[in-house]
Design a protein around this motif. Structure first.
Motif, short mmCIF file in Angstrom:
data_model
loop_
_atom_site.label_atom_id
_atom_site.label_comp_id
_atom_site.label_asym_id
_atom_site.label_seq_id
_atom_site.Cartn_x
_atom_site.Cartn_y
_atom_site.Cartn_z
N UNK A 206 8.09 -1.26 6.10
CA UNK A 206 7.67 0.14 5.96
C UNK A 206 6.96 0.64 7.22
N UNK A 207 7.13 1.92 7.49
CA UNK A 207 6.32 2.56 8.54
C UNK A 207 4.97 2.92 7.91
N UNK A 208 3.96 3.15 8.76
CA UNK A 208 2.66 3.59 8.25
C UNK A 208 2.83 4.90 7.48
N UNK A 209 3.63 5.82 8.04
CA UNK A 209 3.87 7.10 7.37
C UNK A 209 4.38 6.89 5.95
N UNK A 210 5.31 5.96 5.80
CA UNK A 210 5.92 5.78 4.48
C UNK A 210 4.90 5.23 3.49
N UNK A 211 4.11 4.27 3.91
CA UNK A 211 3.12 3.70 2.98
C UNK A 211 2.10 4.77 2.57
N UNK A 212 1.65 5.58 3.55
CA UNK A 212 0.68 6.64 3.22
C UNK A 212 1.33 7.73 2.35
N UNK A 213 2.61 7.98 2.58
CA UNK A 213 3.37 8.95 1.77
C UNK A 213 3.41 8.49 0.30
N UNK A 214 3.66 7.21 0.09
CA UNK A 214 3.68 6.67 -1.28
C UNK A 214 2.31 6.89 -1.93
N UNK A 215 1.26 6.55 -1.17
CA UNK A 215 -0.11 6.73 -1.69
C UNK A 215 -0.39 8.19 -2.02
N UNK A 216 0.02 9.09 -1.14
CA UNK A 216 -0.20 10.53 -1.34
C UNK A 216 0.52 11.00 -2.61
N UNK A 217 1.78 10.62 -2.76
CA UNK A 217 2.56 11.08 -3.93
C UNK A 217 1.89 10.61 -5.21
N UNK A 218 1.42 9.38 -5.21
CA UNK A 218 0.80 8.84 -6.42
C UNK A 218 -0.54 9.52 -6.68
N UNK A 219 -1.32 9.77 -5.63
CA UNK A 219 -2.65 10.34 -5.90
C UNK A 219 -2.62 11.86 -6.07
N UNK A 220 -1.71 12.56 -5.38
CA UNK A 220 -1.75 14.03 -5.37
C UNK A 220 -0.61 14.72 -6.10
#
Ligand code: 5GP
Ligand code: MN
Length: 338
Positions: A206-220
């Motif tokens: 995974x790229x850093x963007x993708x991991x943070x994107x997953x986190x964002x979708x789940x939290x927001x």
């Protein structure tokens, strides 16, 4: 046509097109390239083709550079479809799933063979090698090669591609697992598939963007409808830009809410220019295939389906799905997990 007829056709060199669905996943590309490596050994002239780009994490699969991307080379795509003696339709069962290539496929004169595991195939091919109980198209490509008595032709390349297809479509050996599948996987490993290396390439790249994107979708972006045993997630065009979206970045995202206790249904809505694309997942007897067919111009499997809504904003689409779920309340509340 019968399997024998196909077998007969393949005894002399043919012009062959291998085609899989748009926004291809590991099973699509794995099946496509496994067939490429299989047929290559019999001196056919083969073009593997996808309507659009595949995720970069599948680029490690052998011969991925041979894939013709239809939207990047429309004239070449037209030529190969028109010239094909044989066309293998892999991991899809409705011409709609290949977007702009649909017309080329339907008009092509070549013999059409479908190798697929989705429910309710459309009637547009000469021979179906299909089983909706199969975990993946890759599993069926293995069965196809075996049915043609060519198991001995399975080399490291084929084994690698099939393993990749199977491990992605089963959610890393969680869904649609039968004893037979493990027998097949055992053979693939004996033939040289490196399970650790394949897992690293696909799941730990995974790229850093993708991991943070997953986190964002789940939290927001996640709404949990606990009283309906359901969850809905959405992603806007701006979200895609913000996280530098690359093809494949949403793969697997829809599964996260299913890990919540009691949740039996998940919809992931993705805003696009002309539509809202939706992925559905369920557990147990609730058929997202029926839901997607009936309400969202789509289809797929009992527990994993997709579709799209047109003429809805992303907010309206989410409201629409939640309203529809109200109509299924009795079913959703009663459905057993397994
Ligand atoms: P995903 O949510 O991973 O994109 O797709 C899940 C399943 O639904 C896959 O088996 C896929 O083939 C199917 N699917 C996804 N989108 C569509 C669609 O627009 N139409 C149909 N018929 N099936 C779809
Ligand atoms: Mn598949």
């Amino acid at each position: 046509m019968t399997l024998k007829d196909i077998q007969q056709l393949l005894t002399s060199p043919k012009k062959i097109v291998l085609v899989t669905h748009a926004r291809p996943d590991g099973d699509a590309i794995g099946s496509l390239l496994a067939m490429y490596h299989y047929l290559r050994q019999q001196h056919h002239d083969i073009t593997p083709i996808t309507p659009d780009v595949y995720p970069s994490y599948l680029g490690f699969l052998p011969a991925s550079e041979q894939i013709l991307i239809g939207e990047e080379a429309p004239e070449q795509a037209q030529e190969v479809f028109e010239a094909a003696d044989l066309i293998f339709i892999l991991d899809f069962n409705s011409p709609k799933r290949i977007d702009q290539l649909e017309g080329l496929l339907l008009q092509a004169k070549g013999v059409k063979v479908m190798i697929d595991h989705h429910l309710e195939p459309d009637d547009f091919v000469d021979f179906q090698f299909c089983d909706p109980h199969a975990s993946s198209a890759a599993e069926l490509v293995y069965e196809f090669i075996e049915a043609l008595q060519h198991t001995k032709l399975i080399n490291r390349e084929i084994a690698t591609c099939l393993y990749a297809g199977i491990c992605t479509d089963t959610g890393r050996f969680k869904y649609n697992i039968r004893g037979r599948l493990h027998q097949i996987v055992a053979v693939l490993i004996q033939k040289g598939a490196d399970a650790n290396a394949i897992n690293e390439s696909i799941f730990n790249s995974l790229s850093e963007d993708r991991l943070r994107f997953i986190g964002f979708c789940i939290s927001e972006r996640l709404t949990i409808l606990q009283d309906l045993n359901a969850a809905v997630m959405y992603i806007t065009l701006d979200d895609f830009v913000r996280f530098n979206y690359q093809p494949g970045d949403t793969e697997g995202l829809v599964n996260y809410p299913l890990s919540l206790k009691g949740i039996r249904f998940v919809a992931l809505l993705k805003e696009a220019d002309d539509k809202v694309k939706i992925s559905f997942r369920s557990k147990g007897s609730f058929s997202v295939n029926s839901f997607a067919r009936k309400h969202c111009n789509g289809g797929g499997h009992l527990n994993a389906s997709g579709g799209a809504l047109y003429n809805y904003s992303i907010t309206e689409a989410q409201e629409h799905i939640i309203n529809l779920l109200e109509d299924y309340r009795a079913e959703l509340v009663e459905v057993e997990a397994v």
